[in-house]
Motif scaffolding. Sequence first.
Motif, short mmCIF file in Angstrom:
data_model
loop_
_atom_site.label_atom_id
_atom_site.label_comp_id
_atom_site.label_asym_id
_atom_site.label_seq_id
_atom_site.Cartn_x
_atom_site.Cartn_y
_atom_site.Cartn_z
N GLN A 60 0.64 -1.01 -0.29
CA GLN A 60 -0.24 -0.45 -0.08
C GLN A 60 0.94 1.02 -0.07
O GLN A 60 2.24 1.44 0.79
CB GLN A 60 -0.66 0.20 1.56
CG GLN A 60 -2.07 -1.32 1.09
CD GLN A 60 -2.71 -1.36 0.33
OE1 GLN A 60 -3.20 -0.40 -0.24
NE2 GLN A 60 -3.04 -2.25 -0.56
N THR A 120 1.15 5.63 -0.88
CA THR A 120 0.31 6.73 -0.50
C THR A 120 1.84 7.91 -1.09
O THR A 120 2.56 7.62 -1.39
CB THR A 120 0.39 7.32 0.62
OG1 THR A 120 1.41 7.57 1.25
CG2 THR A 120 -1.01 5.84 1.05
N SER A 121 0.42 8.95 -1.00
CA SER A 121 1.63 10.08 -1.66
C SER A 121 2.88 10.59 -1.15
O SER A 121 3.99 11.06 -1.16
CB SER A 121 0.79 11.37 -2.05
OG SER A 121 0.15 11.32 -3.22
N GLU A 122 2.45 10.07 0.36
CA GLU A 122 3.49 10.62 1.43
C GLU A 122 4.90 10.15 1.32
O GLU A 122 5.88 10.16 1.87
CB GLU A 122 3.17 10.28 2.90
CG GLU A 122 2.08 11.42 3.61
CD GLU A 122 2.04 12.49 3.34
OE1 GLU A 122 3.43 13.01 3.79
OE2 GLU A 122 1.84 13.16 3.15
#
Length: 218
Positions: A53, A55-57
């Motif tokens: 998974q 994310t942008s982070e």
Amino acid sequence: MATFLSRVSVLLALCITLFTNPALSGYLNPLQDFCVADLQATPTNTGYPCKSQVTSEDFFYSGLGTPLNTSNPKGVAANRATLMTFPGLNTMGISMYNVALAAGEANPPHSHPGVTEAGVVTQGSVLIGFLTNNYTLYSKVAGPGDMFVIPPGLIHYEMNVGKTEARLLTVVASELPSEVLVPHTLFLAQPAISDEVLMKVFKTDGKTINMLRSKLTN
């Protein structure tokens, strides 16, 4: 902070051609856009597995801007963006460093086996030098905005020759580069490295430098 971020952008723009050479960045599976490292998993011989998974982070890191304190015995401080601090660098073949040198202090001579380093001085005056495999010395004092490059695997050092703290931003062509300390080779350089630089590098006095030079060059 705005000035710091603009300097980071300049360095990345200057280095993008160097570090996107297919010979230097052939880690990534051509069927993958990226592989953010899952540092919670057990690494294998080929490294960490990819996170399931993302994310942008995962593609942003603010640690380079953490305040640096050179009030230590070495007079050197650095923030590091490597695979272990910024998992988004996994398979990218690159890492980045924000380095501070107290006035008159030096980063010990070292090498990054097999990989190139490039950087830019953002503050102060820094003497940067590297030795070829036949111990030929190339060096120059660099100031704000001056970029430098260290050829793959060569021994190099940086010394603040100014009266105030100096700063550098550097990029190394590996997401988790090894660093090998090789101070004794500095005595073999031609032209010879000045005693002033050697005293700072070895944190000792001129008498000791002369003794070491005699033992290592005879």
